[in-house]
Design a protein around this motif. Structure first.
Motif, PDB file in Angstrom:
ATOM      1  N   ILE A  59       0.854  -1.186   0.000  1.00 18.68           N
ATOM      2  CA  ILE A  59       0.000   0.000   0.000  1.00 18.68           C
ATOM      3  C   ILE A  59       0.893   1.240   0.000  1.00 18.68           C
ATOM      4  CG2 ILE A  59      -1.823   1.261   1.205  1.00 18.68           C
ATOM      5  CD1 ILE A  59      -2.730  -1.350   2.463  1.00 18.68           C
ATOM      6  N   TYR A  60       0.612   2.150  -0.945  1.00 20.35           N
ATOM      7  CA  TYR A  60       1.382   3.391  -1.096  1.00 20.35           C
ATOM      8  C   TYR A  60       0.454   4.597  -0.915  1.00 20.35           C
ATOM      9  CZ  TYR A  60       4.683   0.249  -3.483  1.00 20.35           C
ATOM     10  OH  TYR A  60       5.531  -0.780  -3.811  1.00 20.35           O
ATOM     11  N   ASP A  61       1.035   5.742  -0.537  1.00 18.08           N
ATOM     12  CA  ASP A  61       0.227   6.952  -0.473  1.00 18.08           C
ATOM     13  C   ASP A  61       0.155   7.592  -1.858  1.00 18.08           C
ATOM     14  OD1 ASP A  61       2.576   8.513  -0.854  1.00 18.08           O
ATOM     15  OD2 ASP A  61       1.919   9.998   0.612  1.00 18.08           O
ATOM     16  N   ARG A  62      -0.551   8.707  -1.970  1.00 20.22           N
ATOM     17  CA  ARG A  62      -0.803   9.338  -3.264  1.00 20.22           C
ATOM     18  C   ARG A  62       0.477   9.805  -3.945  1.00 20.22           C
ATOM     19  NH1 ARG A  62      -4.962  12.340  -2.895  1.00 20.22           N
ATOM     20  NH2 ARG A  62      -4.600  13.778  -4.628  1.00 20.22           N
ATOM     21  N   ASN A  63       1.545   9.996  -3.194  1.00 21.27           N
ATOM     22  CA  ASN A  63       2.823  10.451  -3.752  1.00 21.27           C
ATOM     23  C   ASN A  63       3.819   9.313  -3.924  1.00 21.27           C
ATOM     24  OD1 ASN A  63       2.025  13.256  -3.797  1.00 21.27           O
ATOM     25  ND2 ASN A  63       2.233  13.223  -1.563  1.00 21.27           N
ATOM     26  N   GLY A  64       3.368   8.079  -3.768  1.00 20.23           N
ATOM     27  CA  GLY A  64       4.230   6.929  -3.996  1.00 20.23           C
ATOM     28  C   GLY A  64       5.044   6.488  -2.797  1.00 20.23           C
ATOM     29  N   GLU A  65       4.777   7.035  -1.625  1.00 19.80           N
ATOM     30  CA  GLU A  65       5.529   6.623  -0.439  1.00 19.80           C
ATOM     31  C   GLU A  65       4.939   5.326   0.114  1.00 19.80           C
ATOM     32  OE1 GLU A  65       7.260   8.382   3.766  1.00 19.80           O
ATOM     33  OE2 GLU A  65       6.554   9.718   2.179  1.00 19.80           O
ATOM     34  N   LEU A  66       5.823   4.363   0.404  1.00 17.56           N
ATOM     35  CA  LEU A  66       5.383   3.053   0.871  1.00 17.56           C
ATOM     36  C   LEU A  66       4.850   3.152   2.295  1.00 17.56           C
ATOM     37  CD1 LEU A  66       5.218   0.000   0.264  1.00 17.56           C
ATOM     38  CD2 LEU A  66       7.524  -0.210   1.199  1.00 17.56           C
ATOM     39  N   LEU A  67       3.610   2.699   2.480  1.00 14.25           N
ATOM     40  CA  LEU A  67       2.966   2.756   3.792  1.00 14.25           C
ATOM     41  C   LEU A  67       2.879   1.385   4.458  1.00 14.25           C
ATOM     42  CD1 LEU A  67      -0.059   5.120   3.005  1.00 14.25           C
ATOM     43  CD2 LEU A  67       2.251   5.739   3.730  1.00 14.25           C
ATOM     44  N   VAL A  68       2.655   0.349   3.643  1.00 17.44           N
ATOM     45  CA  VAL A  68       2.502  -1.001   4.191  1.00 17.44           C
ATOM     46  C   VAL A  68       3.296  -1.969   3.322  1.00 17.44           C
ATOM     47  CG1 VAL A  68       0.903  -2.789   4.957  1.00 17.44           C
ATOM     48  CG2 VAL A  68       0.154  -0.404   4.908  1.00 17.44           C
ATOM     49  N   THR A  69       4.163  -2.736   3.961  1.00 20.09           N
ATOM     50  CA  THR A  69       4.943  -3.745   3.256  1.00 20.09           C
ATOM     51  C   THR A  69       4.826  -5.067   4.016  1.00 20.09           C
ATOM     52  OG1 THR A  69       7.142  -4.254   2.398  1.00 20.09           O
ATOM     53  CG2 THR A  69       7.056  -3.081   4.491  1.00 20.09           C
ATOM     54  N   ASN A  70       5.643  -6.040   3.645  1.00 19.66           N
ATOM     55  CA  ASN A  70       5.594  -7.359   4.288  1.00 19.66           C
ATOM     56  C   ASN A  70       6.970  -7.736   4.821  1.00 19.66           C
ATOM     57  OD1 ASN A  70       2.795  -8.004   3.474  1.00 19.66           O
ATOM     58  ND2 ASN A  70       3.652  -8.084   1.413  1.00 19.66           N
ATOM     59  N   GLN A  71       6.989  -8.584   5.821  1.00 20.45           N
ATOM     60  CA  GLN A  71       8.233  -9.167   6.312  1.00 20.45           C
ATOM     61  C   GLN A  71       8.012 -10.653   6.555  1.00 20.45           C
ATOM     62  OE1 GLN A  71       9.276  -7.901  10.371  1.00 20.45           O
ATOM     63  NE2 GLN A  71       7.300  -6.859  10.489  1.00 20.45           N
ATOM     64  N   ARG A  72       9.082 -11.419   6.417  1.00 29.65           N
ATOM     65  CA  ARG A  72       8.990 -12.864   6.570  1.00 29.65           C
ATOM     66  C   ARG A  72       8.679 -13.236   8.017  1.00 29.65           C
ATOM     67  NH1 ARG A  72       8.025 -15.224   1.794  1.00 29.65           N
ATOM     68  NH2 ARG A  72       9.385 -14.360   0.202  1.00 29.65           N
ATOM     69  N   ALA A  73       7.840 -14.241   8.171  1.00 28.78           N
ATOM     70  CA  ALA A  73       7.524 -14.790   9.484  1.00 28.78           C
ATOM     71  C   ALA A  73       7.178 -16.261   9.301  1.00 28.78           C
ATOM     72  CB  ALA A  73       6.368 -14.040  10.123  1.00 28.78           C
ATOM     73  N   TYR A  74       7.128 -16.985  10.392  1.00 26.82           N
ATOM     74  CA  TYR A  74       6.871 -18.424  10.320  1.00 26.82           C
ATOM     75  C   TYR A  74       5.893 -18.817  11.418  1.00 26.82           C
ATOM     76  CZ  TYR A  74      10.964 -18.431   7.308  1.00 26.82           C
ATOM     77  OH  TYR A  74      11.855 -18.175   6.284  1.00 26.82           O
ATOM     78  N   ASP A  75       4.905 -19.613  11.029  1.00 29.52           N
ATOM     79  CA  ASP A  75       3.987 -20.196  11.998  1.00 29.52           C
ATOM     80  C   ASP A  75       4.450 -21.607  12.334  1.00 29.52           C
ATOM     81  OD1 ASP A  75       2.438 -17.949  11.977  1.00 29.52           O
ATOM     82  OD2 ASP A  75       0.879 -18.765  10.677  1.00 29.52           O
ATOM     83  N   LEU A  76       4.469 -21.940  13.603  1.00 29.20           N
ATOM     84  CA  LEU A  76       4.771 -23.310  14.027  1.00 29.20           C
ATOM     85  C   LEU A  76       3.462 -24.073  14.093  1.00 29.20           C
ATOM     86  CD1 LEU A  76       6.841 -25.385  14.981  1.00 29.20           C
ATOM     87  CD2 LEU A  76       6.457 -24.557  17.324  1.00 29.20           C
ATOM     88  N   MET A  77       3.371 -25.139  13.296  1.00 26.35           N
ATOM     89  CA  MET A  77       2.152 -25.929  13.192  1.00 26.35           C
ATOM     90  C   MET A  77       2.322 -27.255  13.935  1.00 26.35           C
ATOM     91  SD  MET A  77       0.586 -23.715  11.333  1.00 26.35           S
ATOM     92  CE  MET A  77      -0.937 -24.575  10.894  1.00 26.35           C
TER      93      MET A  77
END
Length: 610
Positions: A59-77
């Motif tokens: 998700i970016y704002d109207r001027n192209g600034e990154l607002l929401v990104t992702n990072q790696r995570a792991y669920d233990l099942m």
């Protein structure tokens, strides 16, 4: 004879052995050649299908600034059926959990299914997962599932963006796309555009040894399918303006909504108190959520969309426009004010001291209550009955987007209330009430309530001289602009465009007139048009309100500011509004004295002390 008997016995055993052998061969042929269920069962013991979860869209704002990104995570099942004797203490030490937690999660998974995977511990960091992976062969029945979790570089706009959590049961029951423990956008943009952001899952078949360790792809991955990345969004928000709005609201309860009048794009949607969206990710999410949920200041509550307040004196603008449209007042119409309007000794509306009588423009700039009591009464009494007059007035009000949902792309909201005739019939009796009975509507009180976003939209309709574009938060999806007619076709008010210039002139005089209620907040070289408001609050100090747009011609921003328990509109809301307008239009703030006053103000501690 004896020899014959023994021969018969041998023949019987030969036939029995031969028949059994034939049956065994036929049985083996069937299960190995004809019936593949046993082969499948064997394969399942060494071939595991693993869901590949896609990254959610950015998700970016109207001027192209990154607002929401992702990072790696792991669920233990955990698969309870496969959990056998192991060193539980070592397992708990590795994960820094206690035995009670282990027992609770194991039993919960067992109740759900002995054979199907369940979430044991969510959102392990990459380093924690790597450390555990080296020891996982010692703990049969457990495996790591790669996931992603959100990250918020700017640490703001939490209410707008929303948060992601485990998919709730009510969604699982209705939507087959989701499985237990999947991610789901719960609020904000994450919820409104969940389908676009979530992407599509893939699957990977992995060969594992008896210790459940991966040994490679099954059939070189020909049966695998790729996860498809979610779509990226560009939202209308200006993150710099949003951050400044949140800064000005610090230590105050209230909200700010700013809209671009020409397009209906939401430039800022700020609510206070708020929170850093990063605290609702990872293993601490539940604890942080519960803490904020119990907080009496309600940081999870989005006041910009959900709060409902009387519009107060800002609503005088609508009554002025209706009066002009109905022909009951003109630009030069004057009404007296002797510190208020009086119908009888028991029925009167007070007003502050000012010059009298005033014309229309002066009544706006000086916010005269009496002027609008006279105007409202004329609007209603123009018609044969109060019912007819009120219904006509109400339809005018509704045309400004008040009293109903705006049908925007936000995940929550309130419709506000413009009372129906039945409301007053129940309160006073059918045909037993008239204009003076509901005279407080003249100054935006009585049972009339609106949300801050409705007020900002009303201001945008005035700035546009009679129409508005439905406010919306998303500009484009994967580079394709939003083209839904809801967000592109103007909605017309019931007021002729020619009447707006007179009201707008009065709004400008709020800043430029000697007696204007916001003259202290005039910004050099910017023509701002606004209106102060003070909403009565039976639970404490009145609410401070201000709506404004700028520039006067070709407006680029329209906004509404509500400060709970802030008193007069000119005290808090007006300076906040003008600081935001200057910041947005010029990129800087010149009135640093007023800015420091706002930044140092703490209304929350004052309220708590009371």
């Amino acid at each position: 004879m004896s020899r014959s008997r023994h021969a018969n016995r041998r023949l019987f055993f030969y036939l029995l052995f031969g028949g059994s052998s034939i049956l065994l061969i036929l049985f083996l042929f069937e299960i190995q050649v004809l019936d593949d269920s046993y082969a499948e069962s064997a394969n399942k013991n060494v071939i595991k299908s693993e869901t590949l979860y896609p990254e959610r869209g950015y998700i970016y704002d109207r001027n192209g600034e990154l607002l929401v990104t992702n990072q790696r995570a792991y669920d233990l099942m955990i698969i309870p059926r496969q959990v056998i004797q192991m060193d539980t203490s070592k397992f708990c030490r590795s994960l820094e959990i206690d035995i009670e937690y282990f027992t609770k999660q194991h039993d919960k998974a067992f109740r759900y299914s002995r054979y199907r995977p369940s979430l044991f511990l969510k959102k392990l960091s990459k380093s924690s997962a790597a450390k555990l992976q080296e020891q996982l062969y010692e703990f049969p029945g457990f495996f790591l599932q790669e996931r992603t979790m959100r990250a918020y570089p700017n640490k703001s706009a939490a209410h707008v963006l929303g948060y992601v959590s485990q998919v709730p049961d009510y969604v699982l029951e209705k939507n087959s796309f989701y499985k237990k423990n999947d991610n789901f956008g719960m609020t904000g943009v994450e919820n409104s555009y969940e389908k676009e952001l979530r992407g599509s899952k893939g699957v990977e078949f992995i060969v594992r040894d008896v210790w459940n360790r991966p040994k490679g792809s099954f059939k070189d991955g020909v049966l695998d399918s790729m996860a498809i990345h979610g779509k990226d969004l560009i939202i209308c928000l200006d993150i710099k303006l949003q951050e400044y709005a949140e800064k000005l609201l610090k230590n105050k309860k209230g909200s700010i909504v700013a809209i671009e009048p020409k397009t209906g794009e939401i430039l800022s949607l700020a609510s206070s108190p708020n929170y850093d969206p990063n605290i609702l990710i990872g293993q601490s999410r539940s604890n942080n959520f519960n803490r904020m949920y119990k907080d009496p200041d309600k940081p999870l509550y989005d006041r910009s969309l959900l709060a409902e307040y009387p519009p107060g004196s800002t609503f005088k603008l609508v009554n002025a426009l209706i009066g002009l449209q109905e022909g009951v007042i003109q630009k030069d119409t004057r009404f007296p004010c002797n510190e208020g309007w009086r119908f009888s000794e028991k029925l009167k509306i007070g007003c502050h001291v000012h010059n009298s009588p005033l014309n229309l423009i002066e009544s706006i700039s000086q916010s005269c209550n009496a002027y609008y009591c006279y105007t409202f009464r004329r609007i209603i009494e123009k018609y044969p009955t109060a019912k007819q007059g009120y219904e006509n007035w109400r339809n005018h009000v509704l045309s400004f987007g008040l009293g109903n949902f705006l049908n925007n792309d936000l995940s929550s909201g309130k419709k506000g209330r413009v009372p129906k005739i039945d409301f007053y019939n129940r309160q006073y009796g059918k045909n037993k009430w008239k204009a003076p009975t509901v005279i407080s509507l003249a100054i935006g009180q009585d049972a009339l309530v609106v949300s801050p976003i409705q007020m900002a939209n009303m201001c945008a309709a005035i700035a546009n001289r009679g129409h508005y574009i439905t406010p919306h938060i998303v500009r484009s999806i994967d580079g394709i602009p939003i083209n839904d007619s809801i967000y592109t076709i103007p909605k017309l008010t019931s007021i002729n465009s020619k009447h707006f210039e007179q009201v707008i002139e009065g709004m400008e005089r709020v800043f430029t007139s000697q007696y204007g209620t916001a003259k202290r907040d005039k910004i050099k070289n910017i023509e701002i048009c606004g209106k102060t408001g003070t909403a009565e609050n039976p639970h404490g100090e009145d609410h401070s309100i201000f709506i404004a747009f700028a520039p006067k011609k070709h407006p680029k921003i329209a906004l509404a500011v509500y400060i709970e328990n802030g008193g007069w509109g000119s005290t808090w809301a007006a300076p906040i509004a003008t600081l935001l307008i200057e910041k947005y239009l010029t990129g800087e703030v010149t009135n640093t004295e007023r800015e420091n006053f706002i930044l140092q103000g703490n209304l929350i501690s004052s309220e708590n002390e009371k």
